[in-house]
Design an enzyme around this catalytic site. Structure first.
Site, PDB file in Angstrom:
ATOM      1  N   ASP A   1     -13.186   2.964  -5.716  1.00 24.69           N
ATOM      2  CA  ASP A   1     -13.317   4.201  -4.931  1.00 24.69           C
ATOM      3  C   ASP A   1     -12.083   5.087  -5.151  1.00 24.69           C
ATOM      4  OD1 ASP A   1     -12.016   3.269  -1.620  1.00 24.69           O
ATOM      5  OD2 ASP A   1     -11.538   2.477  -3.616  1.00 24.69           O
TER       6      ASP A   1
ATOM      7  N   ASP B   1      -6.421   3.022  -6.963  1.00 25.75           N
ATOM      8  CA  ASP B   1      -7.495   2.661  -7.902  1.00 25.75           C
ATOM      9  C   ASP B   1      -7.176   3.231  -9.286  1.00 25.75           C
ATOM     10  OD1 ASP B   1      -8.595   3.252  -5.088  1.00 25.75           O
ATOM     11  OD2 ASP B   1     -10.202   2.040  -5.950  1.00 25.75           O
TER      12      ASP B   1
ATOM     13  N   ASP C   1      -4.433  -1.644  -5.325  1.00 32.05           N
ATOM     14  CA  ASP C   1      -5.434  -1.977  -6.358  1.00 32.05           C
ATOM     15  C   ASP C   1      -4.777  -2.352  -7.683  1.00 32.05           C
ATOM     16  OD1 ASP C   1      -7.652   0.599  -5.114  1.00 32.05           O
ATOM     17  OD2 ASP C   1      -7.458  -1.505  -4.556  1.00 32.05           O
TER      18      ASP C   1
HETATM   19  O1  RIB Z   1      -6.563  -1.150   1.974  1.00 36.02           O
HETATM   20  C1  RIB Z   1      -6.260  -0.630   0.700  1.00 36.02           C
HETATM   21  C2  RIB Z   1      -7.508  -0.444  -0.086  1.00 36.02           C
HETATM   22  O2  RIB Z   1      -8.332   0.552   0.532  1.00 36.02           O
HETATM   23  C3  RIB Z   1      -7.255   0.093  -1.500  1.00 36.02           C
HETATM   24  O3  RIB Z   1      -8.274  -0.354  -2.356  1.00 36.02           O
HETATM   25  C4  RIB Z   1      -7.341   1.578  -1.330  1.00 36.02           C
HETATM   26  O4  RIB Z   1      -7.684   2.255  -2.540  1.00 36.02           O
HETATM   27  C5  RIB Z   1      -8.470   1.677  -0.345  1.00 36.02           C
HETATM   28  O5  RIB Z   1      -9.690   1.590  -1.068  1.00 36.02           O
HETATM   29 CA    CA Z   2      -9.524   1.331  -3.616  1.00 37.88          CA
END
Ligand code: RIB
Ligand code: CA
Length: 316
Positions: free
Chosen positions: A8, A13, A238
């Site tokens: 996402d 990410d 991530d």
């Molecule tokens: O809690 C952190 C996660 O939530 C990470 O993957 C960030 O990108 C959000 O998706």
């Molecule tokens: Ca994420």
């Protein structure tokens, strides 16, 4: 082994995708996008922008726009309204694939039966839908390396829950009960692996298209961390999970446990209940990563950005 990255994007990410594609350790056969940090249109557009900036031909598949049951969450306060630090990069020229992400996950599981792993970086809606639509999928996926959950119930979205799980707890419950072996990289481990100001400075040295774009996007995360936690650093949850997937020796401490997801609970919804006792013949479904080598994570990211880091180490 083949990998699908379910994501996402999202600034952290983006760091994970840059590392996964540029380090050429993972054979990434597809990127599937999901609602999460921001809405699906933004997460899908950001994934397309990233593969374009990376000159990569990895296909991008659009996935679920909302959780299975609850209303969508978002983390735009951390990632910007566009999900990429409010840098509003130009529209991607790349098109998203016509196949839906859930159908691609099912097709990939059958095509690479037993040789397909998932790196999940967002809410687990796509993966849960694929498992619900074709129950054989859970016997074909080799492992799931997941950024998500908490190991000690210290949440980031509620007092007890981490964002990716809280954003779709029902989907997470399906995935954790599927029988697919899970390597869970929880919030507390990522927080402890926050990269220091010396990494922030080194990232800015990158001259690659992706590096320059990321350097601009990360400013929002750096300033938010300074405001909220009073620290100068780069929290890239991530990226930590991607490094664990690429180089498992990054994990310094881990424990086998039975993990289940609380889907009820007025205050505990989205809690990952980590049972290390496993009494009465309960078997483990998850390897919980309790600590990682943050210096190595920093080095891998700088390698991915093409930044020289000889004789460099993270600030302790
Ligand atoms: O809690 C952190 C996660 O939530 C990470 O993957 C960030 O990108 C959000 O998706
Ligand atoms: Ca994420």
């Amino acid at each position: 082994m083949k990998w699908v990255i379910d994501t996402d994007p999202g600034i952290d990410d983006a760091a994970a995708i840059i590392a996964a594609i540029n380090l050429k350790i993972m054979d990434v056969v597809g990127i599937t996008t999901v609602h999460g940090n921001v809405g699906l249109e933004h997460t899908t557009r950001n994934a397309l922008k990233l593969v374009e900036l990376l000159d990569s031909d990895v296909p991008v598949y659009r996935g679920a726009s909302a959780p299975l049951l609850k209303a969508p969450e978002n983390a735009s306060q951390f990632h910007g309204e566009d999900g990429f630090g409010n840098t509003f990069l130009p529209e991607p020229k790349r098109n998203v694939e016509k196949t839906h992400a859930v159908d691609f996950l099912i097709q990939a599981a059958h095509r690479w039966d037993g040789d397909l792993s998932l790196l999940t970086l967002g809410p687990l809606t796509n993966v849960a839908l694929a498992m619900a639509e074709d129950r054989s999928v859970q016997h074909k996926i080799r492992q799931i390396v997941m950024m998500g959950g908490t190991s000690k119930a210290r949440g980031n979205t509620t007092p007890l829950a981490e964002f990716n799980i809280y954003a779709d707890p029902e989907a997470a419950a399906i995935v954790f009960s599927s029988g697919v072996p899970i390597v869970m990289v929880p919030w507390e481990t990522c927080l402890d692996a926050m990269l220091g100001p010396d990494v922030v400075a080194k990232v800015r040295e990158s001259t690659s298209k992706a590096g320059v774009a990321f350097s601009k996007a990360m400013d929002l995360v750096v300033s938010r961390l300074h405001k909220v936690l009073g620290v100068e650093g780069l929290l890239l949850c991530d990226l930590v999970a991607a490094c664990v997937a690429m180089e498992p020796s990054v994990v310094k401490e881990k424990v086998a446990a039975r993990v289940v997801v609380e889907t009820g609970g007025r205050y505990s919804k989205g809690l990952t209940v980590v049972d290390e006792r496993m009494l009465d013949g309960v078997s483990p479904n998850t390897t919980v990563c309790l600590s990682c080598d943050k210096d190595r994570v920093g080095e891998m990211f700088l390698d991915a950005l093409g930044v020289n880091h000889v004789n460099w180490r993270c600030s302790k």
